[in-house]
Write a protein that holds these residues in place. Sequence first.
Motif, PDB file in Angstrom:
ATOM      1  N   GLY A   1       0.984  -1.601  -0.129  1.00 53.13           N
ATOM      2  CA  GLY A   1       0.332  -0.037   0.286  1.00 53.13           C
ATOM      3  C   GLY A   1       0.612   1.499  -0.003  1.00 53.13           C
ATOM      4  O   GLY A   1       1.922   1.763  -0.163  1.00 53.13           O
ATOM      5  N   ALA A   2      -0.270   1.852   0.456  1.00 51.76           N
ATOM      6  CA  ALA A   2       1.225   3.476   0.180  1.00 51.76           C
ATOM      7  C   ALA A   2       0.504   4.164   1.331  1.00 51.76           C
ATOM      8  O   ALA A   2      -1.001   4.093   1.541  1.00 51.76           O
ATOM      9  CB  ALA A   2       1.221   4.723  -1.236  1.00 51.76           C
ATOM     10  N   SER A   3       1.035   5.679   1.754  1.00 49.07           N
ATOM     11  CA  SER A   3       0.562   7.029   2.499  1.00 49.07           C
ATOM     12  C   SER A   3       0.758   8.136   1.066  1.00 49.07           C
ATOM     13  O   SER A   3       1.591   8.348   0.646  1.00 49.07           O
ATOM     14  CB  SER A   3       1.552   6.745   3.296  1.00 49.07           C
ATOM     15  N   GLY A   4      -0.280   9.105   1.149  1.00 46.79           N
ATOM     16  CA  GLY A   4      -0.450  10.215   0.740  1.00 46.79           C
ATOM     17  C   GLY A   4      -1.562  11.363   0.838  1.00 46.79           C
ATOM     18  O   GLY A   4      -2.205  11.303   1.695  1.00 46.79           O
ATOM     19  N   THR A   5      -1.834  11.775  -0.169  1.00 45.64           N
ATOM     20  CA  THR A   5      -3.278  12.371   0.377  1.00 45.64           C
ATOM     21  C   THR A   5      -4.234  12.432  -1.192  1.00 45.64           C
ATOM     22  O   THR A   5      -3.462  13.506  -2.108  1.00 45.64           O
ATOM     23  CB  THR A   5      -2.918  14.248   0.691  1.00 45.64           C
ATOM     24  N   TRP A   6      -5.004  11.896  -0.891  1.00 42.59           N
ATOM     25  CA  TRP A   6      -5.724  11.393  -2.837  1.00 42.59           C
ATOM     26  C   TRP A   6      -7.256  11.682  -2.527  1.00 42.59           C
ATOM     27  O   TRP A   6      -8.062  11.084  -1.527  1.00 42.59           O
ATOM     28  CB  TRP A   6      -5.666  10.237  -2.994  1.00 42.59           C
ATOM     29  N   PRO A   7      -7.627  13.404  -2.882  1.00 43.11           N
ATOM     30  CA  PRO A   7      -8.568  14.106  -2.726  1.00 43.11           C
ATOM     31  C   PRO A   7      -9.244  13.740  -3.891  1.00 43.11           C
ATOM     32  O   PRO A   7      -9.771  12.868  -4.597  1.00 43.11           O
ATOM     33  CB  PRO A   7      -8.445  15.428  -2.751  1.00 43.11           C
ATOM     34  N   ASN A   8     -11.336  13.777  -3.141  1.00 37.27           N
ATOM     35  CA  ASN A   8     -12.453  12.882  -3.939  1.00 37.27           C
ATOM     36  C   ASN A   8     -11.828  11.736  -4.610  1.00 37.27           C
ATOM     37  O   ASN A   8     -12.243  10.716  -5.540  1.00 37.27           O
ATOM     38  CB  ASN A   8     -11.710  14.217  -5.301  1.00 37.27           C
ATOM     39  N   ARG A   9     -12.077  10.744  -3.035  1.00 36.47           N
ATOM     40  CA  ARG A   9     -12.299   9.696  -3.074  1.00 36.47           C
ATOM     41  C   ARG A   9     -13.833   9.362  -2.852  1.00 36.47           C
ATOM     42  O   ARG A   9     -14.366   9.683  -2.333  1.00 36.47           O
ATOM     43  CB  ARG A   9     -11.154   8.807  -2.143  1.00 36.47           C
ATOM     44  N   GLY A  10     -13.633   7.768  -3.519  1.00 40.86           N
ATOM     45  CA  GLY A  10     -14.948   7.428  -3.802  1.00 40.86           C
ATOM     46  C   GLY A  10     -15.017   5.893  -2.962  1.00 40.86           C
ATOM     47  O   GLY A  10     -14.270   6.078  -2.205  1.00 40.86           O
ATOM     48  N   ASN A  11     -15.908   4.835  -3.847  1.00 44.64           N
ATOM     49  CA  ASN A  11     -15.497   3.733  -3.831  1.00 44.64           C
ATOM     50  C   ASN A  11     -14.433   2.871  -3.067  1.00 44.64           C
ATOM     51  O   ASN A  11     -13.292   3.506  -3.939  1.00 44.64           O
ATOM     52  CB  ASN A  11     -16.449   2.855  -3.377  1.00 44.64           C
ATOM     53  N   PHE A  12     -14.121   2.579  -2.442  1.00 53.85           N
ATOM     54  CA  PHE A  12     -12.901   1.167  -1.992  1.00 53.85           C
ATOM     55  C   PHE A  12     -13.454   0.168  -2.481  1.00 53.85           C
ATOM     56  O   PHE A  12     -13.921  -0.856  -1.428  1.00 53.85           O
ATOM     57  CB  PHE A  12     -11.903   1.820  -0.762  1.00 53.85           C
ATOM     58  N   LYS A  13     -12.058  -0.820  -3.399  1.00 50.68           N
ATOM     59  CA  LYS A  13     -12.287  -1.992  -3.836  1.00 50.68           C
ATOM     60  C   LYS A  13     -10.410  -2.936  -3.645  1.00 50.68           C
ATOM     61  O   LYS A  13     -10.500  -2.380  -4.025  1.00 50.68           O
ATOM     62  CB  LYS A  13     -12.900  -2.316  -5.032  1.00 50.68           C
ATOM     63  N   SER A  14     -10.946  -4.040  -2.685  1.00 51.08           N
ATOM     64  CA  SER A  14      -9.782  -4.707  -2.464  1.00 51.08           C
ATOM     65  C   SER A  14      -9.398  -5.260  -3.415  1.00 51.08           C
ATOM     66  O   SER A  14      -8.170  -5.697  -3.067  1.00 51.08           O
ATOM     67  CB  SER A  14     -10.342  -5.069  -1.032  1.00 51.08           C
ATOM     68  N   ASN A  15     -10.383  -6.346  -4.122  1.00 54.26           N
ATOM     69  CA  ASN A  15      -9.810  -6.906  -4.706  1.00 54.26           C
ATOM     70  C   ASN A  15      -9.535  -8.024  -3.812  1.00 54.26           C
ATOM     71  O   ASN A  15      -9.880  -8.873  -3.324  1.00 54.26           O
ATOM     72  CB  ASN A  15      -8.886  -6.533  -6.367  1.00 54.26           C
ATOM     73  N   ASN A  16      -7.972  -8.707  -4.505  1.00 51.03           N
ATOM     74  CA  ASN A  16      -7.159  -9.251  -4.145  1.00 51.03           C
ATOM     75  C   ASN A  16      -6.590  -9.461  -2.720  1.00 51.03           C
ATOM     76  O   ASN A  16      -5.389  -9.709  -2.296  1.00 51.03           O
ATOM     77  CB  ASN A  16      -6.245 -10.478  -4.917  1.00 51.03           C
ATOM     78  N   TYR A  17      -6.722  -8.300  -2.409  1.00 47.59           N
ATOM     79  CA  TYR A  17      -5.601  -7.585  -1.193  1.00 47.59           C
ATOM     80  C   TYR A  17      -7.184  -7.606   0.667  1.00 47.59           C
ATOM     81  O   TYR A  17      -8.156  -7.174  -0.339  1.00 47.59           O
ATOM     82  CB  TYR A  17      -5.320  -6.556  -0.637  1.00 47.59           C
ATOM     83  N   ARG A  18      -6.244  -7.748   1.836  1.00 52.45           N
ATOM     84  CA  ARG A  18      -7.073  -7.532   2.406  1.00 52.45           C
ATOM     85  C   ARG A  18      -6.822  -5.903   2.964  1.00 52.45           C
ATOM     86  O   ARG A  18      -5.974  -5.435   3.074  1.00 52.45           O
ATOM     87  CB  ARG A  18      -7.247  -8.246   3.644  1.00 52.45           C
ATOM     88  N   ALA A  19      -7.481  -4.945   2.805  1.00 53.23           N
ATOM     89  CA  ALA A  19      -7.289  -3.387   3.386  1.00 53.23           C
ATOM     90  C   ALA A  19      -7.649  -2.109   4.608  1.00 53.23           C
ATOM     91  O   ALA A  19      -8.956  -2.935   4.982  1.00 53.23           O
ATOM     92  CB  ALA A  19      -7.938  -2.813   1.883  1.00 53.23           C
ATOM     93  N   LYS A  20      -6.468  -1.713   4.983  1.00 51.47           N
ATOM     94  CA  LYS A  20      -7.174  -0.948   6.397  1.00 51.47           C
ATOM     95  C   LYS A  20      -6.672  -0.048   5.312  1.00 51.47           C
ATOM     96  O   LYS A  20      -5.405   0.759   5.378  1.00 51.47           O
ATOM     97  CB  LYS A  20      -5.915  -1.134   7.675  1.00 51.47           C
ATOM     98  N   LEU A  21      -7.620   1.341   5.586  1.00 43.30           N
ATOM     99  CA  LEU A  21      -7.625   2.428   4.737  1.00 43.30           C
ATOM    100  C   LEU A  21      -7.626   3.997   5.744  1.00 43.30           C
ATOM    101  O   LEU A  21      -8.470   3.679   7.535  1.00 43.30           O
ATOM    102  CB  LEU A  21      -8.742   3.111   3.976  1.00 43.30           C
ATOM    103  N   CYS A  22      -7.174   4.755   5.554  1.00 40.62           N
ATOM    104  CA  CYS A  22      -7.908   6.013   6.709  1.00 40.62           C
ATOM    105  C   CYS A  22      -8.225   7.093   5.573  1.00 40.62           C
ATOM    106  O   CYS A  22      -7.665   7.028   4.461  1.00 40.62           O
ATOM    107  CB  CYS A  22      -5.941   6.663   7.103  1.00 40.62           C
ATOM    108  N   TRP A  23      -8.910   8.125   6.271  1.00 44.44           N
ATOM    109  CA  TRP A  23      -9.396   8.811   5.265  1.00 44.44           C
ATOM    110  C   TRP A  23      -9.823   9.958   6.095  1.00 44.44           C
ATOM    111  O   TRP A  23     -10.360   9.629   7.332  1.00 44.44           O
ATOM    112  CB  TRP A  23     -10.922   8.621   3.918  1.00 44.44           C
ATOM    113  N   SER A  24     -10.634  10.683   5.602  1.00 43.09           N
ATOM    114  CA  SER A  24     -10.425  12.480   6.638  1.00 43.09           C
ATOM    115  C   SER A  24     -12.030  12.813   5.993  1.00 43.09           C
ATOM    116  O   SER A  24     -11.753  12.355   4.310  1.00 43.09           O
ATOM    117  CB  SER A  24      -9.300  13.717   6.327  1.00 43.09           C
ATOM    118  N   TYR A  25     -13.261  13.594   6.574  1.00 43.55           N
ATOM    119  CA  TYR A  25     -13.869  13.686   5.571  1.00 43.55           C
ATOM    120  C   TYR A  25     -14.216  14.935   5.927  1.00 43.55           C
ATOM    121  O   TYR A  25     -14.397  15.352   7.100  1.00 43.55           O
ATOM    122  CB  TYR A  25     -15.366  12.815   6.026  1.00 43.55           C
ATOM    123  N   ALA A  26     -14.654  15.736   5.284  1.00 39.91           N
ATOM    124  CA  ALA A  26     -15.488  17.493   5.346  1.00 39.91           C
ATOM    125  C   ALA A  26     -14.674  18.020   6.242  1.00 39.91           C
ATOM    126  O   ALA A  26     -14.307  19.144   6.643  1.00 39.91           O
ATOM    127  CB  ALA A  26     -16.551  17.099   6.151  1.00 39.91           C
TER     128      ALA A  26
END
Length: 170
Positions: A114-139
């Motif tokens: 995975g990776a860290s960064g800043t990705w504005p304007n994100r919608g759905n997240f699809k894990s596909n062949n991974y297990r994922a832990k997400l971090c996001w900010s809202y508003a």
Amino acid sequence: MTNTAARATTVRPRVIAAVAAILFVIASVWAGLPANATVEDDPLSGFTQAERDLFESGAPAILTVDPATGDFTAIDAAPSLVQPFGVVPNCSGDRACWQGYLSPHLWYGFDGTGASGTWPNRGNFKSNNYRAKLCWSYAGNNPCMSGYSGLNQTITFGTEVTGKSVALTR
């Protein structure tokens, strides 16, 4: 008196009166300006030196303008479009995919750990062949909300969020 001389004596007072009127208007306007104002007022006068430096640097920046007055209200660094290793601007193959909230925002594909960064304007997240832990900010609130997904699952936010990190395992 000749015709030309008569015309000159009647034109001069009109020209002098017109010039005097123009000078009066200029003096009135000039006197009405605040003591600290200049004809070319500095639109960045209320900003810190760091914000002024960013504005002058040519680096990507976001300028927020009050639409009613045209005044700058904020100067912020633009998010970097260069993403760290582990994220690419497409969701091909079996990469986990963080879709843009609305078109035309890019979809970001994640692989490896995975990776860290800043990705504005994100919608759905699809894990596909991974297990994922997400971090996001809202508003702009909550510096990092987090959630998990299993293999081949989709996390739906129903609104726009800003992605902060994606941690992946197989």
